[in-house]
Design a protein around this motif. Structure first.
Motif, PDB file in Angstrom:
ATOM      1  N   THR A   1       0.691  -1.247  -0.042  1.00  0.00           N
ATOM      2  CA  THR A   1       0.066  -0.086  -0.002  1.00  0.00           C
ATOM      3  C   THR A   1       0.850   1.534   0.154  1.00  0.00           C
ATOM      4  O   THR A   1       0.492   2.231  -0.377  1.00  0.00           O
ATOM      5  N   GLY A   2       2.086   1.227   0.495  1.00  0.00           N
ATOM      6  CA  GLY A   2       2.881   2.291   0.484  1.00  0.00           C
ATOM      7  C   GLY A   2       2.511   3.236   1.675  1.00  0.00           C
ATOM      8  O   GLY A   2       3.253   4.284   1.659  1.00  0.00           O
ATOM      9  N   THR A   3       1.772   3.258   2.611  1.00  0.00           N
ATOM     10  CA  THR A   3       1.642   3.897   3.582  1.00  0.00           C
ATOM     11  C   THR A   3       2.120   3.715   4.698  1.00  0.00           C
ATOM     12  O   THR A   3       2.666   2.742   5.105  1.00  0.00           O
ATOM     13  N   LEU A   4       2.593   4.747   5.539  1.00  0.00           N
ATOM     14  CA  LEU A   4       3.234   4.719   6.600  1.00  0.00           C
ATOM     15  C   LEU A   4       2.307   5.244   8.213  1.00  0.00           C
ATOM     16  O   LEU A   4       1.885   5.922   8.059  1.00  0.00           O
ATOM     17  N   ILE A   5       2.400   4.280   8.968  1.00  0.00           N
ATOM     18  CA  ILE A   5       2.022   4.649  10.342  1.00  0.00           C
ATOM     19  C   ILE A   5       2.811   5.406  11.123  1.00  0.00           C
ATOM     20  O   ILE A   5       4.016   5.021  11.340  1.00  0.00           O
ATOM     21  N   PRO A   6       2.563   6.586  11.481  1.00  0.00           N
ATOM     22  CA  PRO A   6       3.318   7.612  12.367  1.00  0.00           C
ATOM     23  C   PRO A   6       4.100   6.838  13.771  1.00  0.00           C
ATOM     24  O   PRO A   6       3.145   5.898  14.178  1.00  0.00           O
TER      25      PRO A   6
END
Length: 485
Positions: free
Chosen positions: A170-175
């Motif tokens: 997905t390419g998404t980053l969890i802070p």
């Protein structure tokens, strides 16, 4: 084979190997053409200082007559400085794949439950199952939106949680603040939190959890040099863990899992870029710029919905597109472009593709190839409709098309692709538009003529009158279209 299966480890017999991107060499041999690989997600700047890398590799060859020091002290020191931890926190590995296996061998017992957000990297599940443990699949998007969706009750019943951050595909980053909350709950429940940071340096290293390992023995960080330095041919990775866990992993680790050349290269890369981070800073700047450009151009493809990304690849929802991921993959491959068909990712199916972010020239080639593949598909569909008409007679207009009506209510959808393209006649409402790469191309955006019932039927009748050989489209244009214009 079935007879010998009875004597093999049960989990080894049941497991199916993972599908991966980066199959450049295989496709190059098959196609014997120049290929661009958007299926694997490497730093678009390419390897840093190839001359220096070559010299280090050649120099390391002088030592191949001896075993390397399998304690890897120099590599551990370099990795520790790069990651901001102590050398005792570092566990060397032959890339991420071996590191995942080593973690599973160290912490998992048969029957353990492991929380696994999906879709994500397939090697996690393979190694969970190989150890006889049981993956508990949950929706990644729920975790991404709310880290609290992984509850204390779930953690109490589980041995570990895998989080890929940024997540592949997905390419998404969890802070980081959100992961800190989860890490605390994992520690309270004595559940391991395994965080794969293979892409963190290409996203935002400020969100790394590496500095937390000494305060929380239940955090395990995975790192790889493959992606950030674009060196997939040299397998180098490392774990970052609490010293107590590191000691156990060192006991389990295969001796000499890093060879002489990979050790020398890994040590040099980490030392050099810890001292001078400019290469990685430039990489992140390039990725940010090109990702925005690519997102914008992908969104212009009808039916493409690129998902927001924090790193060097983009997942694209194609549910509303006319082709599924397999068809797009095959068509682009025929044009010399490799992308990642996400059909092998759990809970993604054939509705998604993934593309890497590259340099502008190559990104433009990807967009051009997508446009060409759509044009090919439209032409083939039009030819199929004409062929059906020639054999069966006049076809009723389609109203069950996923795009109906694309121009107006009551349109005739006999033709999905205009048989006269490009007509270059501005009386139709079409016009020339500028290409981003220079030059102009004909656009039919303002024309709906072939969708008008009073026009579509005469065109079809004229095509049928050609006895299956509409060789002179110009004659049909003059006969049917000119009188209206």
């Amino acid at each position: 084979m079935r007879q010998v299966d009875k004597s093999l480890r049960k989990t080894a017999v049941e497991i199916q190997k993972c599908t991966h991107g980066g199959r450049f060499a295989e496709n190059a041999r098959q196609n014997m053409t120049e290929l661009l690989d958007f299926s694997a997600n490497f730093n678009p700047l390419g390897p840093p200082d190839m001359d220096a890398i070559e010299k280090i590799a050649i120099h390391a060859i002088n030592d191949i007559e001896w075993y390397p020091d399998n304690r890897y002290p120099d590599f551990k020191r370099a990795a520790a400085v790069f990651a901001g931890v102590d050398p005792e926190n570092i566990v060397p590995a032959n890339g991420s794949s071996e590191l995942i296996r080593l973690i599973a061998e160290t912490i998992l017992d048969e029957g353990d439950t492991v929380i696994l957000p999906q879709p994500t990297f397939g090697e996690y599940e393979l190694n969970i199952k190989l150890m006889g443990a049981v993956p508990k699949h949950i929706e990644y998007r729920n975790v991404y939106r709310n880290i609290g969706s992984i509850t204390d009750e779930m953690l109490a019943a589980s041995k570990a949680v895998f989080i890929c951050n940024p997540n592949n595909p997905t390419g998404t980053l969890i802070p980081k603040p959100e992961l800190e909350k989860l890490a605390l709950k994992c520690q309270e429940n004595e559940t391991f939190l395994i965080i794969d940071e293979a892409f963190i340096e290409l996203a935002d290293p400020g969100h790394s959890m590496a500095a937390k390992v000494n305060k929380n023995p239940f955090i395990i960080i995975m790192r790889s040099l493959t992606k950030i330095f674009a060196i997939p041919g040299v397998r180098i990775g490392y774990g970052i863990v609490h010293t107590d866990v590191a000691n156990r992993m060192e006991n389990v680790r295969i001796p000499w899992n890093l060879g002489t050349i990979s050790t020398a290269l890994g040590t040099w890369l980490l030392e050099t870029h810890a001292a001078d981070p400019s290469y990685l800073e430039r990489s992140r700047e390039l990725i940010h710029t090109e990702r925005d450009w690519l997102m914008n151009h992908l969104s212009l493809v009808r039916g493409f919905d690129p998902l927001p990304s924090d790193t060097n690849f983009i997942m694209v929802r194609i549910r509303d597109f006319s082709m599924d991921s397999r068809e797009i993959d095959l068509r682009l491959r025929s044009l010399g472009i490799l992308i990642r068909d996400c059909g092998s990712f759990r809970r993604a199916g054939r509705d998604y593709i993934r593309v890497a972010v590259s340099i502008r020239e190559d990104n433009q080639k990807l967009i051009d190839a997508l446009a060409e593949s759509v044009t090919q598909w439209g032409r083939e569909l039009a030819e199929k409709k004409i062929d059906e008409a020639l054999h069966q007679g006049k076809i009723a207009s389609r109203t069950n098309c996923e795009y109906y009506p694309c121009h107006f209510e009551g349109q005739d959808c006999t033709f999905c692709f205009c048989p006269f393209y490009p007509c270059n006649d501005e009386r139709t409402g079409g016009h020339m538009v500028d290409r981003s790469t220079g030059g102009q191309v004909w656009s039919c955006e303002g024309c709906d003529l072939v969708h008008r019932p009073e026009v579509a039927n005469p065109i079809l009748e004229a095509l049928m009158a050609c006895e299956g050989k509409p060789e002179d489209i110009k004659d049909i244009w003059k006969k049917v279209m000119e009188p209206m214009l």
